[in-house]
Design a protein around this motif. Structure first.
Motif, PDB file in Angstrom:
ATOM      1  N   SER A   1       0.833  -1.210   0.000  1.00  0.00           N
ATOM      2  CA  SER A   1       0.000   0.000   0.000  1.00  0.00           C
ATOM      3  C   SER A   1       0.866   1.257   0.000  1.00  0.00           C
ATOM      4  CB  SER A   1      -0.932   0.001   1.218  1.00  0.00           C
ATOM      5  OG  SER A   1      -0.184  -0.013   2.413  1.00  0.00           O
ATOM      6  N   GLU A   2       2.008   1.205   0.712  1.00  0.00           N
ATOM      7  CA  GLU A   2       2.935   2.350   0.718  1.00  0.00           C
ATOM      8  C   GLU A   2       3.543   2.574  -0.666  1.00  0.00           C
ATOM      9  OE1 GLU A   2       7.145   3.696   2.809  1.00  0.00           O
ATOM     10  OE2 GLU A   2       6.071   1.941   3.575  1.00  0.00           O
ATOM     11  N   LEU A   3       3.923   1.478  -1.327  1.00  0.00           N
ATOM     12  CA  LEU A   3       4.496   1.594  -2.674  1.00  0.00           C
ATOM     13  C   LEU A   3       3.480   2.126  -3.665  1.00  0.00           C
ATOM     14  CD1 LEU A   3       6.507  -1.767  -2.812  1.00  0.00           C
ATOM     15  CD2 LEU A   3       7.453   0.511  -2.540  1.00  0.00           C
ATOM     16  N   PHE A   4       2.229   1.672  -3.546  1.00  0.00           N
ATOM     17  CA  PHE A   4       1.169   2.166  -4.439  1.00  0.00           C
ATOM     18  C   PHE A   4       0.909   3.655  -4.215  1.00  0.00           C
ATOM     19  CE2 PHE A   4      -0.551  -2.262  -5.274  1.00  0.00           C
ATOM     20  CZ  PHE A   4      -0.331  -2.195  -6.636  1.00  0.00           C
ATOM     21  N   SER A   5       0.988   4.092  -2.954  1.00  0.00           N
ATOM     22  CA  SER A   5       0.775   5.526  -2.679  1.00  0.00           C
ATOM     23  C   SER A   5       1.868   6.372  -3.324  1.00  0.00           C
ATOM     24  CB  SER A   5       0.736   5.774  -1.170  1.00  0.00           C
ATOM     25  OG  SER A   5       1.992   5.527  -0.585  1.00  0.00           O
ATOM     26  N   HIS A   6       3.117   5.862  -3.316  1.00  0.00           N
ATOM     27  CA  HIS A   6       4.213   6.576  -3.994  1.00  0.00           C
ATOM     28  C   HIS A   6       3.957   6.634  -5.497  1.00  0.00           C
ATOM     29  CE1 HIS A   6       6.962   7.391  -0.745  1.00  0.00           C
ATOM     30  NE2 HIS A   6       6.954   6.130  -0.339  1.00  0.00           N
ATOM     31  N   GLN A   7       3.496   5.513  -6.065  1.00  0.00           N
ATOM     32  CA  GLN A   7       3.237   5.469  -7.506  1.00  0.00           C
ATOM     33  C   GLN A   7       2.103   6.416  -7.889  1.00  0.00           C
ATOM     34  OE1 GLN A   7       1.578   1.828  -9.303  1.00  0.00           O
ATOM     35  NE2 GLN A   7       3.365   1.795 -10.652  1.00  0.00           N
ATOM     36  N   ASP A   8       1.029   6.460  -7.101  1.00  0.00           N
ATOM     37  CA  ASP A   8      -0.118   7.334  -7.399  1.00  0.00           C
ATOM     38  C   ASP A   8       0.247   8.802  -7.278  1.00  0.00           C
ATOM     39  OD1 ASP A   8      -1.595   5.053  -7.781  1.00  0.00           O
ATOM     40  OD2 ASP A   8      -2.451   5.044  -5.747  1.00  0.00           O
ATOM     41  N   ASN A   9       1.109   9.139  -6.293  1.00  0.00           N
ATOM     42  CA  ASN A   9       1.475  10.545  -6.062  1.00  0.00           C
ATOM     43  C   ASN A   9       2.715  10.968  -6.845  1.00  0.00           C
ATOM     44  OD1 ASN A   9      -0.619  10.734  -4.154  1.00  0.00           O
ATOM     45  ND2 ASN A   9       0.707   9.961  -2.520  1.00  0.00           N
ATOM     46  N   ASP A  10       3.266  10.046  -7.661  1.00  0.00           N
ATOM     47  CA  ASP A  10       4.469  10.307  -8.450  1.00  0.00           C
ATOM     48  C   ASP A  10       5.643  10.752  -7.568  1.00  0.00           C
ATOM     49  OD1 ASP A  10       5.845  10.284 -10.853  1.00  0.00           O
ATOM     50  OD2 ASP A  10       5.504  12.416 -11.226  1.00  0.00           O
ATOM     51  N   THR A  11       5.791  10.074  -6.439  1.00  0.00           N
ATOM     52  CA  THR A  11       6.912  10.337  -5.543  1.00  0.00           C
ATOM     53  C   THR A  11       7.794   9.085  -5.472  1.00  0.00           C
ATOM     54  OG1 THR A  11       5.570   9.634  -3.657  1.00  0.00           O
ATOM     55  CG2 THR A  11       5.629  11.996  -4.141  1.00  0.00           C
ATOM     56  N   VAL A  12       8.882   9.183  -4.738  1.00  0.00           N
ATOM     57  CA  VAL A  12       9.793   8.032  -4.588  1.00  0.00           C
ATOM     58  C   VAL A  12       9.957   7.737  -3.106  1.00  0.00           C
ATOM     59  CG1 VAL A  12      11.036   8.489  -6.716  1.00  0.00           C
ATOM     60  CG2 VAL A  12      11.858   9.498  -4.599  1.00  0.00           C
ATOM     61  N   PRO A  13      10.263   6.486  -2.752  1.00  0.00           N
ATOM     62  CA  PRO A  13      10.519   6.166  -1.336  1.00  0.00           C
ATOM     63  C   PRO A  13      11.714   6.958  -0.799  1.00  0.00           C
ATOM     64  CG  PRO A  13      10.215   4.156  -2.621  1.00  0.00           C
ATOM     65  CD  PRO A  13      10.301   5.280  -3.609  1.00  0.00           C
ATOM     66  N   THR A  14      11.817   7.007   0.511  1.00  0.00           N
ATOM     67  CA  THR A  14      12.877   7.771   1.165  1.00  0.00           C
ATOM     68  C   THR A  14      14.256   7.262   0.731  1.00  0.00           C
ATOM     69  OG1 THR A  14      11.452   8.068   3.076  1.00  0.00           O
ATOM     70  CG2 THR A  14      13.781   8.523   3.395  1.00  0.00           C
ATOM     71  N   VAL A  15      15.102   8.204   0.329  1.00  0.00           N
ATOM     72  CA  VAL A  15      16.473   7.884  -0.079  1.00  0.00           C
ATOM     73  C   VAL A  15      17.418   8.343   1.024  1.00  0.00           C
ATOM     74  CG1 VAL A  15      18.279   8.333  -1.767  1.00  0.00           C
ATOM     75  CG2 VAL A  15      15.920   8.089  -2.522  1.00  0.00           C
ATOM     76  N   VAL A  16      18.274   7.443   1.492  1.00  0.00           N
ATOM     77  CA  VAL A  16      19.244   7.768   2.537  1.00  0.00           C
ATOM     78  C   VAL A  16      20.608   7.968   1.869  1.00  0.00           C
ATOM     79  CG1 VAL A  16      20.302   7.032   4.698  1.00  0.00           C
ATOM     80  CG2 VAL A  16      17.945   6.396   4.194  1.00  0.00           C
ATOM     81  N   PHE A  17      21.020   9.206   1.705  1.00  0.00           N
ATOM     82  CA  PHE A  17      22.343   9.495   1.140  1.00  0.00           C
ATOM     83  C   PHE A  17      23.399   9.116   2.175  1.00  0.00           C
ATOM     84  CE2 PHE A  17      19.573  12.237  -1.305  1.00  0.00           C
ATOM     85  CZ  PHE A  17      20.084  12.114  -2.584  1.00  0.00           C
ATOM     86  N   GLY A  18      24.431   8.457   1.699  1.00  0.00           N
ATOM     87  CA  GLY A  18      25.456   7.964   2.603  1.00  0.00           C
ATOM     88  C   GLY A  18      25.317   6.487   2.889  1.00  0.00           C
ATOM     89  N   GLY A  19      24.171   5.914   2.486  1.00  0.00           N
ATOM     90  CA  GLY A  19      23.987   4.472   2.646  1.00  0.00           C
ATOM     91  C   GLY A  19      23.022   4.113   3.759  1.00  0.00           C
ATOM     92  N   HIS A  20      21.983   3.331   3.404  1.00  0.00           N
ATOM     93  CA  HIS A  20      20.970   2.930   4.389  1.00  0.00           C
ATOM     94  C   HIS A  20      21.567   1.998   5.445  1.00  0.00           C
ATOM     95  CE1 HIS A  20      17.328   0.794   5.866  1.00  0.00           C
ATOM     96  NE2 HIS A  20      16.823   2.003   5.782  1.00  0.00           N
ATOM     97  N   SER A  21      22.397   1.051   5.014  1.00  0.00           N
ATOM     98  CA  SER A  21      22.996   0.106   5.968  1.00  0.00           C
ATOM     99  C   SER A  21      23.907   0.832   6.958  1.00  0.00           C
ATOM    100  CB  SER A  21      23.773  -0.973   5.230  1.00  0.00           C
ATOM    101  OG  SER A  21      24.807  -0.402   4.453  1.00  0.00           O
ATOM    102  N   LEU A  22      24.638   1.849   6.464  1.00  0.00           N
ATOM    103  CA  LEU A  22      25.521   2.619   7.334  1.00  0.00           C
ATOM    104  C   LEU A  22      24.707   3.415   8.347  1.00  0.00           C
ATOM    105  CD1 LEU A  22      28.610   2.738   7.263  1.00  0.00           C
ATOM    106  CD2 LEU A  22      28.431   4.928   6.105  1.00  0.00           C
ATOM    107  N   TRP A  23      23.574   3.961   7.891  1.00  0.00           N
ATOM    108  CA  TRP A  23      22.707   4.746   8.780  1.00  0.00           C
ATOM    109  C   TRP A  23      22.093   3.856   9.870  1.00  0.00           C
ATOM    110  CZ3 TRP A  23      21.823   9.042  10.916  1.00  0.00           C
ATOM    111  CH2 TRP A  23      20.579   9.354  11.472  1.00  0.00           C
ATOM    112  N   LYS A  24      21.743   2.611   9.517  1.00  0.00           N
ATOM    113  CA  LYS A  24      21.194   1.681  10.517  1.00  0.00           C
ATOM    114  C   LYS A  24      22.239   1.365  11.591  1.00  0.00           C
ATOM    115  CE  LYS A  24      18.547  -1.782   9.195  1.00  0.00           C
ATOM    116  NZ  LYS A  24      18.083  -2.964   8.433  1.00  0.00           N
ATOM    117  N   LYS A  25      23.508   1.274  11.183  1.00  0.00           N
ATOM    118  CA  LYS A  25      24.576   1.033  12.156  1.00  0.00           C
ATOM    119  C   LYS A  25      24.735   2.235  13.093  1.00  0.00           C
ATOM    120  CE  LYS A  25      27.303  -2.155   9.326  1.00  0.00           C
ATOM    121  NZ  LYS A  25      28.577  -2.342   8.588  1.00  0.00           N
TER     122      LYS A  25
END
Length: 569
Positions: free
Chosen positions: A166-190
């Motif tokens: 449902s979250e992905l469909f909402s992005h597609q309907d609103n012509d947006t993209v999921p959150t992008v983590v600059f610097g790396g998502h795995s690094l941010w989780k650490k």
């Protein structure tokens, strides 16, 4: 028998242009003598400041592009906010736009994959609920306890996938993209878990500088490569140190000439001549400067290669190639569609760099035109090592094709993510099977060496090889599949021969005898095998009169023969 997602419309571009990227190392030696307090931080050198400003500009442009701001507006604002020159700002905007476009493409794939996962998770939930109902009827407390735990887990899985979809469909309907983590998502989780300091993540967010090439300016205006007395040098424009000295007639700011950071550029020996030719031709090249964790600067230089003249001729036949997790099977096929023996003076070029252990590179050559190149490490080696081994394998294959004067025939087979949540064993094999890397490496190498490549529809190649050519030539199934691939590239149809009909009839009689001597389901002529023979009787009569597309379709006679081979072995 191969599994995988097979897509007729997907192919790799073999004509026109192909880009080449050379990775070198930059050693900055000469820095500008002054700094600007407005942009620098503490004792930060100008090159680090320029990289930090460029990365900040790219992130800023990424966010503003999602607000539908135009490129021209952003260029003007970027110059005021970050102090970079017009071209550097334009490069940052283009990088931000490329990230948005790639995320939108990935969004489509993610939606399809999540749909497939959700449907399979719901199916598993229904199965678990049925098992629970049966356990309740039998009043088995131990089994009820275990199944309830399973049902609870599968319900949580279904809910998680439903929320994600449902979250992905909402992005597609609103012509947006999921959150992008600059610097790396795995690094941010650490960082969030306290495993690494936040400074390390911030450092990863400001570690690159990108500059496009320009044909009108004879190369790259912001990051220039030069050559003097056999040595290469790199000079990087520090645009934030340029100051305004007035305005022109149209009211645009006139800036002073920006200083540069200069230093030596190390390049691998095998690419030095190509880069030298690139500089002589004044062709455009793109440079991306990346600072590693060890504070060393890597320069990725990308430019377009023009294809050399072809040295192979399809009139001589094709070199069929069948890809497997541990190596490659090759078949030397002539224009008649039959395997041709290797020439007397033919030798497979052994890669000299492989000397890690005995059996690292195994060759099995059959004099009737077949060979198998086995590299056991391909199935389990890690990133860089696997990439290196694939490059070695591609070089050997292309050299063989070049020596024979024949183009390479290979499959258009794509191992996608549609196999998830089904078979753990196949998931592991498919995840470790670098098919796409092998295909791309062979195509790129063939392009550079002037060797032709033709990709063919891969349906039933192993099945056809198993039934028609395996025993005929005394070869393994992979060699037989490579022969079918080469024949398909030449244009031959695989007809249903009288010999094959007799083989099926013999198998039918053999299974009937087994059923009489050892009665019972699972032995001899089972109900499933009887149904397969019944289907085959109807399909075989019409098969040779069908078009090639129908003969190679999924539910053709070869599909039933595959099931028969698997059921009766």
């Amino acid at each position: 028998m191969k599994k995988g997602k097979k897509n007729k419309n997907k192919s790799y571009s073999l004509s026109g242009e192909i880009s080449c990227t050379v990775c070198g190392e930059f050693f900055p030696e000469v820095y500008p003598a002054f700094r600007l307090k407005k942009w620098s931080r503490g004792m930060e050198d100008p090159l680090k400041t320029e990289m930090r400003l460029f990365c900040s500009c790219m992130r800023w442009a990424f966010n503003r592009l999602q607000e539908d701001k135009s490129r021209e507006e952003l260029k003007k604002e970027c110059q005021q906010v970050f102090g970079l020159n017009s071209r550097c700002c334009d490069d940052a905007i283009l990088k931000g736009r490329a990230i948005i476009e790639s995320q939108k493409e990935l969004l489509k794939l993610e939606i399809e994959e999540t749909k497939t996962k959700l449907s399979r998770a719901k199916k598993k939930l229904r199965q678990a609920e049925k098992t629970l109902d049966k356990a309740v009827e039998k009043n088995d407390p131990e089994k009820i306890k275990n199944i309830k735990h399973t049902v609870h887990g599968r319900k949580a899985r279904v809910k998680k996938l439903s929320d994600k979809l449902s979250e992905l469909f909402s992005h597609q309907d609103n012509d947006t993209v999921p959150t992008v983590v600059f610097g790396g998502h795995s690094l941010w989780k650490k960082v969030c878990k306290g495993r690494i300091p936040i400074e390390e993540w911030r450092k990863a967010r400001q570690d690159r500088l990108y500059s496009r090439g320009d044909k009108t300016k004879g190369g790259n205006p912001n990051i220039k490569i030069s050559e003097y007395d056999g040595e290469f040098f790199l000079s990087v424009t520090i645009s934030h140190l340029s100051e305004q000295k007035g305005t022109d007639i149209k009211g645009r700011p006139v800036m002073t000439r920006a200083p540069r950071v200069e230093g030596r550029l190390w390049l691998p020996d095998k690419y030095r001549s190509k880069v030298y030719e690139l500089l002589l031709s004044r062709a455009p090249y793109t440079v991306e400067l990346i600072k590693g964790k060890d504070d060393r600067y890597r320069a990725h230089i990308s430019f377009v290669l023009t294809p050399p003249d072809l040295t192979t001729n399809p009139d001589y036949g094709y070199l069929g190639m069948d890809t497997n997790p541990d190596g490659i099977a090759l078949a030397n096929v002539g224009c008649t569609g039959q395997p041709e023996p290797w020439l007397k003076d033919f030798e497979v070029p052994y890669p000299k760099a492989l000397h890690k252990f005995d059996g690292e590179f195994l060759l099995t050559i059959h004099p009737n035109g077949f060979l198998y190149i086995k590299i056991p490490e391909l199935a389990y080696s890690r990133g860089y090592r696997r990439t290196y081994l694939i490059g070695v394998l591609a070089k050997v294959i292309v050299d063989i094709a070049k020596a024979l004067g024949k183009p390479i025939a290979l499959e258009k087979l794509d191992f996608g993510k549609d196999h998830l949540d089904t078979n753990k064993k196949f998931n592991r094999m498919a995840a470790n099977f670098p098919f796409r890397k092998i295909v791309e490496a062979v195509i790129r190498r063939a392009f550079k060496e002037g060797v032709g490549v033709k990709q063919v529809w891969p349906a039933h190649t192993s099945t056809i090889g198993y039934w028609k050519y395996k025993k005929k030539y005394g070869i393994i199934i992979h060699h037989a599949a490579a022969l079918v691939i080469a024949r398909r590239a030449i244009g031959f149809k695989e007809r249903f021969t009288n010999e094959l009909k007799q083989k099926i009839q013999v198998l039918k009689e053999k299974l009937n005898q087994k059923a009489n001597s050892l009665p019972g389901e699972g032995r001899g002529m089972t109900r499933k095998v009887k149904q397969l023979f019944k289907k085959l009787d109807g399909k075989i009569l019409k098969f040779n009169g069908l078009t090639r597309f129908k003969q190679e379709s999924f539910y053709s006679v070869w599909h039933d023969l595959k099931q028969l081979a698997l059921s009766s072995r």
